[in-house]
Structures are given as structure tokens and as C-alpha cells.
Design a protein around this motif. Structure first.
Motif, mmCIF file in Angstrom:
data_model
loop_
_atom_site.group_PDB
_atom_site.id
_atom_site.type_symbol
_atom_site.label_atom_id
_atom_site.label_comp_id
_atom_site.label_asym_id
_atom_site.label_seq_id
_atom_site.Cartn_x
_atom_site.Cartn_y
_atom_site.Cartn_z
ATOM 1 N N VAL A 352 0.850 -1.184 0.000
ATOM 2 C CA VAL A 352 0.000 0.000 0.000
ATOM 3 C C VAL A 352 0.892 1.242 0.000
ATOM 4 N N HIS A 353 0.889 1.984 -1.087
ATOM 5 C CA HIS A 353 1.709 3.173 -1.263
ATOM 6 C C HIS A 353 1.139 4.346 -0.458
ATOM 7 N N PRO A 354 1.983 5.341 -0.138
ATOM 8 C CA PRO A 354 1.454 6.549 0.521
ATOM 9 C C PRO A 354 0.349 7.223 -0.283
ATOM 10 N N SER A 355 0.453 7.184 -1.607
ATOM 11 C CA SER A 355 -0.560 7.843 -2.440
ATOM 12 C C SER A 355 -1.841 7.024 -2.539
ATOM 13 N N TRP A 356 -1.881 5.850 -1.930
ATOM 14 C CA TRP A 356 -3.050 4.975 -2.024
ATOM 15 C C TRP A 356 -4.039 5.179 -0.885
ATOM 16 N N VAL A 357 -3.674 5.943 0.139
ATOM 17 C CA VAL A 357 -4.528 6.025 1.326
ATOM 18 C C VAL A 357 -5.301 7.338 1.339
ATOM 19 N N ASP A 358 -6.449 7.315 2.036
ATOM 20 C CA ASP A 358 -7.298 8.498 2.125
ATOM 21 C C ASP A 358 -7.100 9.179 3.470
ATOM 22 N N TYR A 359 -8.003 10.109 3.791
ATOM 23 C CA TYR A 359 -7.904 10.875 5.038
ATOM 24 C C TYR A 359 -8.061 10.002 6.277
ATOM 25 N N ASN A 360 -8.600 8.796 6.121
ATOM 26 C CA ASN A 360 -8.723 7.869 7.254
ATOM 27 C C ASN A 360 -7.488 6.982 7.412
ATOM 28 N N GLY A 361 -6.548 7.118 6.495
ATOM 29 C CA GLY A 361 -5.375 6.251 6.540
ATOM 30 C C GLY A 361 -5.607 4.888 5.918
ATOM 31 N N HIS A 362 -6.750 4.711 5.226
ATOM 32 C CA HIS A 362 -7.093 3.430 4.617
ATOM 33 C C HIS A 362 -6.917 3.502 3.102
ATOM 34 N N MET A 363 -6.686 2.367 2.491
ATOM 35 C CA MET A 363 -6.577 2.320 1.042
ATOM 36 C C MET A 363 -7.918 2.688 0.407
ATOM 37 N N THR A 364 -7.861 3.521 -0.622
ATOM 38 C CA THR A 364 -9.086 3.991 -1.264
ATOM 39 C C THR A 364 -9.688 2.914 -2.163
ATOM 40 N N GLU A 365 -10.970 3.084 -2.491
ATOM 41 C CA GLU A 365 -11.662 2.118 -3.349
ATOM 42 C C GLU A 365 -10.958 1.964 -4.693
ATOM 43 N N PHE A 366 -10.498 3.089 -5.223
ATOM 44 C CA PHE A 366 -9.830 3.069 -6.518
ATOM 45 C C PHE A 366 -8.622 2.136 -6.510
ATOM 46 N N ARG A 367 -7.888 2.123 -5.397
ATOM 47 C CA ARG A 367 -6.681 1.297 -5.347
ATOM 48 C C ARG A 367 -7.006 -0.185 -5.206
ATOM 49 N N TYR A 368 -8.131 -0.524 -4.571
ATOM 50 C CA TYR A 368 -8.578 -1.915 -4.610
ATOM 51 C C TYR A 368 -8.787 -2.332 -6.065
ATOM 52 N N ASN A 369 -9.465 -1.449 -6.812
ATOM 53 C CA ASN A 369 -9.680 -1.729 -8.234
ATOM 54 C C ASN A 369 -8.363 -1.872 -8.974
ATOM 55 N N GLN A 370 -7.400 -1.008 -8.618
ATOM 56 C CA GLN A 370 -6.110 -1.067 -9.292
ATOM 57 C C GLN A 370 -5.425 -2.405 -9.038
ATOM 58 N N CYS A 371 -5.505 -2.893 -7.801
ATOM 59 C CA CYS A 371 -4.895 -4.196 -7.496
ATOM 60 C C CYS A 371 -5.469 -5.285 -8.402
ATOM 61 N N PHE A 372 -6.786 -5.282 -8.557
ATOM 62 C CA PHE A 372 -7.410 -6.306 -9.403
ATOM 63 C C PHE A 372 -7.077 -6.083 -10.878
#
Length: 496
Positions: A352-372
Motif C-alpha cells: 500500500v503506497h502513501p498515495s493509495w490512502v485516504d484521510y482515514n489512513g485506509h486504502m481507497t476504493e480506486f486502489r482496490y480496483n487497481q490491485c485487481f
């Protein structure tokens, strides 16, 4: 003569020398290190660990097999067989000249010898060499393993082709060499930095601001502008449609105003040194040295990743260079291989890259999609759908997907994606994928995914080429006996 570094030697393993070694090793280059410091291996090992961590955040392109880092007891052992030798000993003319003369006597006459000096003229350093034509300054910026620039400066006896060859050899390790037309003390970058540093010292001494405020002024304003456009291109834009001429006409008179004290050097008294040190401790003292390095690395990675996606995806500045470096890594990576079996396919192992997380510190939905999406690309490479296949006018397009987000991923988490090939004919590829956290195998998300093979030339769906279809069928047949995942075929909101 090859433009790739085959073997490297680093003489001096401090902050700069250790980071040079990391840059070489992570580019797949065997490197020998000489440093008489009793803790050199520990120090360089810590730099290497931070570099590997940073590269894990920087790119998902497959790095080459790590080069071997070997510590040796003499300069002669270090330079044997090396075609790039980087000197990074302390900044004293007599010491550097002596070390470079020893390197010159022991190294292959065709080996390039670069000095990491931040200000000493190369003519002074090459004075006693037998082969001074191959010696030059290769002045990097810290951290060398992330910041891609090296100022290449020749001395009076440096051959022009040496600098061109050095520039060419830096490119495959993701660095940009800039050749200076003439040698000058402190070169270009440090002269600019020294000017800002000198003015900064006056602003602190005169109590205009404290160190934290000064740093905030830089990092929240022109520092970000300079990071992606530099000085002159930034000022060109400031001139509006009329460009640089208008900017100079409008702001040029300011140069004669008494705004700065660049011609008046501040006296670094003990009192001023204590003042600066105490303010700096208050600003950053809560963090350890290595922790600050890691924070710096994450910030630089985030900027470079952002710049990579700018300009309509073409990249900009250091991001464009990163994109080109990644393209080279992909091109040079071994062709992926996997034997068809009834086991799930492990297709991707991202972090999980620094640019992948949101204001909650969690990976964003978009990055889940990117993984797939990246996992789907990995499967395509397994069956022979690589860049050459796409360039020839064939590809697969995603036409439908259904995701479930089940758990949170956080910054730095190591993840992996496994996949099952569901019954499909190759013209259509139907898969089911699971995204899991590596540390505890927790299921984070699933994706049911459908791709369709198309001819970009014809603009329509067509069967894949026979070689691709044959490889696909091997995996489809191997997974035919697996049970269909329980949630395959669900609609949104449907109960399990």
C-alpha cells in the motif's frame, strides 16, 4: 563500449556513498564497497534497508535481481573489474585527491571514476592521475537512491566523451545526468542552495521567523513548484501569456532593491548556532534520524508518483523519468512463467503506497480496483499478452467487474492477489480474484472480472491469436475442476 554499468565500486560508505551503493545494487549491479569505518557494514546496511523500503513504495515494475554488495578491505580490491567507480570520501581536497590517485593506479584504464564532491573542482582532484581523462564529478543529491539527478562536471583533462558515456550509463539505473559546460566551485545546485541557505540564516538571526516557519514557506509554496518545473519555467508562467520577457520586465527591477543579504555573510556565532539548533530540535527532535529518512522517502515517492500520472498520463519532470525507468524495467524483466495446475494463481504482491490512502489512513476504493486490474494484467502476461502483442494490434478490454470490499488495508501493508479462471472460451476471460493481506491472510476484497479480446485495428471483438488461446486453455482446463466461488454471479446487495 557498453552504456550499461556491469560492475560498480563505491569508495566511502557514508550517507552519500551508501546511497550510491543502494542505487547500484537495486539496479541489479554487483557492487564492492571500501570504507575503513568499523561500523561501515551496519551503516550501509541501514541505508540499504531504507532504500529497499522506498523502492517497494516507488514502483510496482519488476526490479532486476538484486546485485551483490561486497565489503572489501582495500581500494584495490574494490575497483578490480569495476567499470564505474564512485568516490564519496569526506570533503577534503587532499584526502579526495589521494584516494582518487589510488583508484586511478589500480583500476582498469577504461573504468569511469566519478567523485561525489559537492563543490571541489575536478581539475584539482585529477592533478596526480595517470588517466585523468576518465575522471569527473558525479555530484548527486540525497537520497541518491531516490533523487535521480547527478551533475556531471569535467576538469581540464576530462575527455568530453567521458561525460557523454557517464550520462548514458546513468540512464539505465533511473538517473538523469546533466553535463555542465564549465567547471565552477559548487557547480549549479549547491550554488543555488547556498544562496537560499545564506538568506535563511539571516532571516533566523534577525528574528524574522523561526526554522519551522521558514521551512513551511518553502514546502507549502515554491518548493512544490520547483519540484516539477524548476525556476525558469515557473517564472515563465508567472509572466502570463507574454512569457519570460514580461516577467523580467515586471520583476527585474526588484534585483536592485535591498531585499536580500546575499552579498553580506552572516557571522555564525555560537549564539546563532545554538539558536538554530534549538529551534531545529523543537521542530524535528521527536523523530529519530532513520525515521525522518523514511518520512522523507515516502514524501518524495508520493510526489514522483503523482508527477508520473500528470500531463495526461505522459508524466512530468521526475515523474516522466520514473515512467521511462519503469518501462525499461518491464521491458527487461524475465517473461513470467507459471505451470498450469489446480492451485490458485498468485498474480500480484503489492504494498500500500502513501498515495493509495485516504484521510482515514485506509486504502481507497480506486486502489482496490487497481490491485485487481494489475492482477488481470499479470494474468495476461502469463498467457503471452505483452506489450509486443498489444503493439501488434491485439488486446483484452475489461467489460464487466463486480467487487466486494470486506476489510481495510493500511499504509505499508503487504498484499497479494490470487485468481481462479472460471469457465470461458479465451475470447472472453472470466476470472474470480481474492485480495488478501500477507501478514494475516485476511480477505480484504474480491473481484469477479470479465475481459473481452479485441482487435484495435478492426475495432471489434475477435478470437485471440492461437498461441495466446493455447496458453489460456491450459489454465482454464487446470481450474475446470475447482468449485465455483460461492459469491460468483452475485448482484449488488444480494445475500450470500
Amino acid at each position: 563500449m557498453t552504456t550499461k554499468i556491469q560492475k560498480a565500486a563505491c569508495i566511502g560508505g557514508g550517507v552519500i556513498g551508501g546511497a550510491w551503493a543502494a542505487r547500484f545494487v537495486l539496479a541489479g549491479i554487483d557492487t564492492k564497497m571500501f570504507d575503513p569505518h568499523p561500523e561501515a557494514e551496519r551503516i550501509v546496511g541501514e541505508v540499504m534497508a531504507n532504500a529497499e523500503r522506498a523502492y517497494g513504495l516507488l514502483t510496482m515494475a519488476p526490479l532486476p535481481k538484486k546485485g551483490k554488495l561486497t565489503f572489501v578491505k582495500t581500494i584495490e580490491e574494490a575497483v578490480e573489474g569495476a567499470d564505474w567507480i564512485q568516490e564519496s570520501v569526506p570533503e577534503r581536497v587532499d584526502l579526495k585527491r589521494n584516494v582518487i590517485t589510488q583508484i586511478d593506479a589500480a583500476a582498469d584504464p577504461k573504468a569511469l571514476i566519478g567523485s561525489s564532491t559537492s563543490g571541489i573542482m575536478p581539475t584539482e582532484l585529477q592533478r596526480d592521475m595517470k588517466h585523468p581523462e576518465r575522471m569527473f564529478v558525479a555530484h548527486p543529491y540525497n537520497p541518491v537512491y531516490l533523487l535521480p539527478l547527478a551533475e556531471l562536471v569535467g576538469g581540464e583533462k576530462t575527455a568530453p566523451e567521458t561525460l557523454e558515456l557517464a550520462k548514458a550509463r546513468l540512464a539505465p539505473i533511473g538517473m538523469k545526468g546533466v553535463i555542465l559546460k564549465k567547471e565552477i566551485e559548487a557547480f549549479v545546485g549547491d550554488r543555488l542552495l547556498e544562496a537560499v541557505w545564506r538568506e535563511g540564516l539571516w532571516l533566523i538571526k534577525d528574528d524574522i521567523c523561526d526554522t519551522e516557519t521558514l521551512d513551511d514557506v518553502i514546502r507549502y509554496s515554491f518548493g512544490m513548484r520547483w519540484a516539477q518545473m524548476g525556476m525558469f519555467e515557473t517564472y515563465r508562467i508567472a509572466g502570463g501569456e507574454a512569457g519570460m520577457r514580461h516577467f523580467i520586465a515586471q520583476f527585474g527591477p526588484c534585483l536592485s532593491w535591498p531585499w536580500t543579504k546575499l552579498t553580506d555573510v552572516v557571522d555564525l556565532t555560537d549564539e546563532l548556532i545554538d539558536k538554530i539548533a534549538s529551534q531545529s530540535d523543537a521542530q524535528s527532535g521527536a523523530y529519530g534520524f532513520r525515521e525522518l529518512e523514511r518520512i522523507r522517502d515516502e514524501n518524495l515517492v508520493g510526489i514522483m508518483q503523482t508527477l508520473k500520472g500528470s500531463n495526461g498520463g505522459k508524466g512530468w519532470g521526475a515523474g516522466k523519468l520514473l515512467s521511462e525507468f519503469e518501462a525499461q524495467l518491464w521491458a527487461n524483466a524475465p517473461k513470467p512463467e507459471a505451470k498450469a495446475s489446480a492451485d490458485l494463481l498468485k498474480l500480484l504482491e503489492p504494498k500500500v503506497h502513501p498515495s493509495w490512502v485516504d484521510y482515514n489512513g485506509h486504502m481507497t476504493e480506486f486502489r482496490y480496483n487497481q490491485c485487481f486490474a494489475d492482477a488481470a494484467d499479470a494474468f495476461l502476461r502469463l498467457i503471452g499478452v505483452d506489450m509486443d502483442y498489444v503493439a501488434a494490434g491485439h488486446s483484452y478490454y475489461t467489460v464487466e467487474a463486480h467487487n466486494q470490499w470486506l476489510d481495510e488495508a493500511k499504509l505499508g501493508d503487504a498484499l497479494f492477489v490470487e485468481a481462479q479462471v472460471l469457465p470461458s472460451d479465451g475470447k472472453r476471460i472470466h476470472t474470480y480474484m481474492w485480495l488478501r493481506r500477507a501478514s494475516d491472510n485476511a480477505l480484504l476484497a474480491t473481484c469477479e472480472h470479465m475481459m473481452l479480446h479485441v482487435s484495435s485495428k478492426e475495432g471489434k471483438s475477435v478470437p485471440p491469436l492461437p498461441a495466446v488461446l493455447e496458453k489460456f486453455n491450459q489454465f482454464a482446463d487446470a481450474h475446470a475442476s475447482l468449485p465455483v466461488p460461492e459469491t460468483a454471479g452475485r448482484t449488488v446487495g444480494q445475500r450470500k
